[in-house]
Design an enzyme around this catalytic site. Structure first.
Site, PDB file in Angstrom:
ATOM      1  N   ILE A 150      11.885  12.451  -3.666  1.00 35.96           N
ATOM      2  CA  ILE A 150      13.000  13.054  -2.913  1.00 35.96           C
ATOM      3  C   ILE A 150      13.491  12.041  -1.882  1.00 35.96           C
ATOM      4  CG2 ILE A 150      13.565  14.878  -1.237  1.00 35.96           C
ATOM      5  CD1 ILE A 150      11.261  16.403  -3.064  1.00 35.96           C
ATOM      6  N   ARG A 151      14.727  11.647  -2.001  1.00 37.13           N
ATOM      7  CA  ARG A 151      15.283  10.605  -1.131  1.00 37.13           C
ATOM      8  C   ARG A 151      16.622  10.997  -0.526  1.00 37.13           C
ATOM      9  NH1 ARG A 151      10.820   9.485  -1.955  1.00 37.13           N
ATOM     10  NH2 ARG A 151       9.916   7.643  -2.956  1.00 37.13           N
ATOM     11  N   SER A 199      -3.023  14.106   6.258  1.00 37.17           N
ATOM     12  CA  SER A 199      -4.036  13.569   5.344  1.00 37.17           C
ATOM     13  C   SER A 199      -5.427  13.670   5.954  1.00 37.17           C
ATOM     14  CB  SER A 199      -3.710  12.102   5.044  1.00 37.17           C
ATOM     15  OG  SER A 199      -4.786  11.491   4.364  1.00 37.17           O
ATOM     16  N   LYS A 215      -2.554  21.120  -4.401  1.00 38.40           N
ATOM     17  CA  LYS A 215      -1.554  20.041  -4.451  1.00 38.40           C
ATOM     18  C   LYS A 215      -1.862  19.103  -5.609  1.00 38.40           C
ATOM     19  CE  LYS A 215       0.154  16.184  -1.587  1.00 38.40           C
ATOM     20  NZ  LYS A 215      -0.416  14.978  -2.183  1.00 38.40           N
ATOM     21  N   TYR A 227      -9.629  16.236   0.545  1.00 35.88           N
ATOM     22  CA  TYR A 227     -10.323  15.661  -0.605  1.00 35.88           C
ATOM     23  C   TYR A 227     -11.723  16.246  -0.586  1.00 35.88           C
ATOM     24  CZ  TYR A 227      -6.760  12.011  -1.231  1.00 35.88           C
ATOM     25  OH  TYR A 227      -5.596  11.320  -1.469  1.00 35.88           O
ATOM     26  N   TYR A 275       0.847  -1.204   0.000  1.00 39.80           N
ATOM     27  CA  TYR A 275       0.000   0.000   0.000  1.00 39.80           C
ATOM     28  C   TYR A 275       0.880   1.250   0.000  1.00 39.80           C
ATOM     29  CZ  TYR A 275      -2.991   3.773   1.548  1.00 39.80           C
ATOM     30  OH  TYR A 275      -3.631   4.987   1.637  1.00 39.80           O
ATOM     31  N   ASP A 288       6.797  17.719  -4.330  1.00 37.68           N
ATOM     32  CA  ASP A 288       7.044  16.425  -3.693  1.00 37.68           C
ATOM     33  C   ASP A 288       7.176  15.362  -4.778  1.00 37.68           C
ATOM     34  OD1 ASP A 288       4.529  15.248  -4.410  1.00 37.68           O
ATOM     35  OD2 ASP A 288       3.595  15.875  -2.542  1.00 37.68           O
ATOM     36  N   GLY A 341       6.630  12.006   1.222  1.00 43.34           N
ATOM     37  CA  GLY A 341       5.468  11.209   1.623  1.00 43.34           C
ATOM     38  C   GLY A 341       5.845   9.874   2.230  1.00 43.34           C
ATOM     39  N   HIS A 368       1.261  12.821  -6.782  1.00 40.60           N
ATOM     40  CA  HIS A 368       0.745  11.908  -5.757  1.00 40.60           C
ATOM     41  C   HIS A 368       1.711  10.722  -5.548  1.00 40.60           C
ATOM     42  CE1 HIS A 368      -3.352  11.799  -3.767  1.00 40.60           C
ATOM     43  NE2 HIS A 368      -2.854  10.661  -3.299  1.00 40.60           N
ATOM     44  N   ARG A 388       1.082   7.703  -7.797  1.00 44.47           N
ATOM     45  CA  ARG A 388      -0.049   6.832  -7.427  1.00 44.47           C
ATOM     46  C   ARG A 388      -1.323   7.160  -8.192  1.00 44.47           C
ATOM     47  NH1 ARG A 388       0.948   4.458  -2.375  1.00 44.47           N
ATOM     48  NH2 ARG A 388      -1.101   4.711  -1.422  1.00 44.47           N
ATOM     49  N   PRO A 426       1.264  14.940   3.284  1.00 44.07           N
ATOM     50  CA  PRO A 426       0.158  14.145   3.829  1.00 44.07           C
ATOM     51  C   PRO A 426       0.129  12.750   3.226  1.00 44.07           C
ATOM     52  CG  PRO A 426      -0.646  15.763   2.226  1.00 44.07           C
ATOM     53  CD  PRO A 426       0.800  16.055   2.443  1.00 44.07           C
ATOM     54  N   THR A 477      -6.146  18.679  -2.646  1.00 44.89           N
ATOM     55  CA  THR A 477      -5.555  17.706  -3.582  1.00 44.89           C
ATOM     56  C   THR A 477      -6.406  17.655  -4.843  1.00 44.89           C
ATOM     57  OG1 THR A 477      -4.629  16.437  -1.762  1.00 44.89           O
ATOM     58  CG2 THR A 477      -4.880  15.287  -3.858  1.00 44.89           C
TER      59      THR A 477
HETATM   60  C1  LIG Z   1       0.792   5.622   1.386  1.00 45.53           C
HETATM   61  C2  LIG Z   1       0.526   6.983   0.818  1.00 45.53           C
HETATM   62  C3  LIG Z   1      -0.665   7.625   1.131  1.00 45.53           C
HETATM   63  C4  LIG Z   1      -0.924   8.888   0.606  1.00 45.53           C
HETATM   64  N1  LIG Z   1      -2.070   9.532   0.978  1.00 45.53           N
HETATM   65  C5  LIG Z   1      -2.307  10.769   0.507  1.00 45.53           C
HETATM   66  C6  LIG Z   1      -3.476  11.465   0.908  1.00 45.53           C
HETATM   67  O1  LIG Z   1      -4.268  10.983   1.711  1.00 45.53           O
HETATM   68  N2  LIG Z   1      -3.674  12.696   0.364  1.00 45.53           N
HETATM   69  C7  LIG Z   1      -2.803  13.272  -0.522  1.00 45.53           C
HETATM   70  O2  LIG Z   1      -3.022  14.391  -0.994  1.00 45.53           O
HETATM   71  N3  LIG Z   1      -1.667  12.638  -0.886  1.00 45.53           N
HETATM   72  C8  LIG Z   1      -1.412  11.417  -0.403  1.00 45.53           C
HETATM   73  N4  LIG Z   1      -0.255  10.780  -0.769  1.00 45.53           N
HETATM   74  C9  LIG Z   1       0.720  11.473  -1.658  1.00 45.53           C
HETATM   75  C10 LIG Z   1       1.747  12.255  -0.850  1.00 45.53           C
HETATM   76  O3  LIG Z   1       1.169  13.396  -0.252  1.00 45.53           O
HETATM   77  C11 LIG Z   1       2.894  12.760  -1.742  1.00 45.53           C
HETATM   78  O4  LIG Z   1       2.361  13.471  -2.821  1.00 45.53           O
HETATM   79  C12 LIG Z   1       3.802  11.646  -2.270  1.00 45.53           C
HETATM   80  O5  LIG Z   1       3.922  10.598  -1.345  1.00 45.53           O
HETATM   81  C13 LIG Z   1       5.182  12.210  -2.594  1.00 45.53           C
HETATM   82  O6  LIG Z   1       6.003  11.232  -3.133  1.00 45.53           O
HETATM   83  P1  LIG Z   1       7.126  10.426  -2.277  1.00 45.53           P
HETATM   84  O7  LIG Z   1       6.371   9.345  -1.545  1.00 45.53           O
HETATM   85  O8  LIG Z   1       8.031   9.902  -3.328  1.00 45.53           O
HETATM   86  O9  LIG Z   1       7.773  11.409  -1.334  1.00 45.53           O
HETATM   87  C14 LIG Z   1       0.019   9.503  -0.254  1.00 45.53           C
HETATM   88  C15 LIG Z   1       1.210   8.859  -0.549  1.00 45.53           C
HETATM   89  C16 LIG Z   1       1.475   7.614  -0.032  1.00 45.53           C
HETATM   90  C17 LIG Z   1       2.773   6.948  -0.368  1.00 45.53           C
END
Ligand SMILES: Cc1cc2nc3c(=O)[nH]c(=O)nc-3n(C[C@H](O)[C@H](O)[C@H](O)COP(=O)(O)O)c2cc1C
Length: 389
Positions: A311-312, A109, A253, A134, A27, A308, A331, A277, A280, A80, A160
């Site tokens: 970035i590591r 989030s 975002k 959301y 997940y 975002d 994230g 995202h 995702r 978030p 978002t």
């Molecule tokens: C497990 C997970 C859950 C996430 N849930 C949300 C969320 O609820 N709302 C949202 O705007 N972005 C969500 N994101 C996106 C993050 O805010 C962010 O854009 C993203 O993780 C950045 O990439 P990175 O994981 O490579 O740092 C989620 C990301 C992950 C990995």
């Protein structure tokens, strides 16, 4: 004693993988479809090399910057991400404490497994918080969430905008991803908030009317049929709608183009986050680092541009700033930190990134973040040769 097991975020990721069950691991880590964008978010940073300057007296380095009128220790905050308690019982509260100790801001989030009040209480006064939003088909639900965040002391709403429908994350579907029964989405715990779910939405959230969205909720996870987001969200009416219900700053975002950056400026948003995202949502969109320069140019200094995705390393933060970002967000890293060692794991992650960024600034000859510029980068072309920006 310093931790010699984990000396980089790559090592943190590997160590965290050992600690998570398959459902949580997949997940957190999955991208959508073929995960092209997920991979490209990381690869994009390697398409640049650094152009360091020397003999610049780097005996004193100031890594700090400003966000919402407050100093943050370095330009890296916590994005978030839903359901942090899957990683560790301290969940978003643990992340919040770690962020407060590190002096960076937190985006929470909507689908947090800790209540927003508990999260803010950890760092109130010391750091600032943004609530991620959301917009549901039943607007009242989103309105209740925003008003509650305003009362709780949040600084900004992160709207978002890349999720009118949810992306197809194959592993989540195959694993039948759901929130375990002992966890709840506590930003909806007040029955007054959730009573406003429509019949459809209540079903989609797997719960009864008046009860919090329950385990298996159709949230940031499942295929579109469980989706309750309002796909009619649009520039023409909805920034204004959000403005009419809150005094909080409004940040958008999920922007990836100059065109949408211009619209964000025209509609009076307070800031944007270049984001896909974390790979995702729509697979095959540009990496965020590749999208950044055109968005920075379009914003032309009128609103802050954050980023975002992928970035590591400290050098990644440096490269994003060199291309014009004002701040970066991560994230997955805090989730890996939590899985590895709870709050201490998140602190370790932030410390690694801080130290790497500071070292990068020093060795590139930058005493303050304002000195980081495009001149510090050179692009690697597909034939391997380098091109000045
Ligand atoms: C497990 C997970 C859950 C996430 N849930 C949300 C969320 O609820 N709302 C949202 O705007 N972005 C969500 N994101 C996106 C993050 O805010 C962010 O854009 C993203 O993780 C950045 O990439 P990175 O994981 O490579 O740092 C989620 C990301 C992950 C990995």
């Amino acid at each position: 004693m310093s931790n010699l097991e984990v000396l980089s975020i790559a090592e943190l990721e590997a160590a965290a993988m050992e600690k998570m069950d398959k459902m949580t691991r997949e997940y957190y880590n999955s991208g959508s479809d073929r995960e092209i964008t997920l991979r490209d978010n990381l690869a994009a940073f390697d398409r640049y090399r650094l152009r360091p300057r020397v003999l610049k007296d780097v005996s004193r380095i100031d890594t700090s910057t400003q966000l919402w009128g407050k100093k943050i220790s370095f330009p890296l905050c916590i994005a978030p991400a839903a359901m942090a308690k899957l990683a560790h019982p301290s969940g978003e509260v643990g992340i919040s404490r770690a962020a407060a100790n590190a002096g960076v801001a937190v985006g929470l989030s909507s689908f947090s497994t800790s209540s927003m009040e508990d999260v803010v209480a950890q760092g109130a006064g010391a750091i600032d918080y943004a609530i991620q939003l959301y917009v549901f088909q039943n607007r009242k639900t989103s309105e209740v969430l925003v008003r509650r965040a305003e009362r709780a002391g949040f600084k900004a709403v992160f709207l978002t905008v890349d999720t009118p429908y949810l992306g197809r994350r194959i592993n989540e579907v195959r694993n039948r991803f759901k929130l375990p029964p002992h966890l709840q989405l506590l930003n909806f715990e007040n029955p007054g908030d959730v009573a406003v779910y429509s019949e459809n939405e209540t079903k989609a959230h797997g719960g009864d009317k008046g009860k919090p969205p329950a385990a298996g909720a159709g949230v940031d996870s499942i295929l579109p049929q469980g989706n309750v987001n309002d796909a009619s969200l649009n520039w023409e009416t909805d920034i204004q709608w959000l403005r009419s219900i809150t005094k909080l700053e409004i940040w958008v975002k999920g922007i990836l183009t100059a065109e949408d950056t211009l619209l964000a400026v025209q509609h009076g948003v307070d800031g944007i986050i270049i984001s896909n995202h974390g790979g995702r949502q729509l697979d095959g969109v540009t990496s965020t680092l590749d999208a950044l320069p055109e968005c920075v140019a379009a914003a032309a200094g009128r609103i802050p541009v954050h980023i975002d995705g992928g970035i590591r390393r400290g050098t990644d933060i440096f490269k994003a700033l060199a291309l014009g970002a004002d701040c970066c967000w991560v994230g997955r890293i805090p989730l890996w930190g939590l899985a590895y060692d709870g709050q201490a794991g998140v602190e370790l992650a932030l410390k690694l990134l801080y130290e790497e960024f500071k070292l990068c600034m020093s060795l590139a000859g930058c005493k303050s973040v304002k000195e980081i510029s495009r001149d510090h980068l050179i692009r690697v072309k597909t034939d391997g040769t380098l091109a000045r920006l």
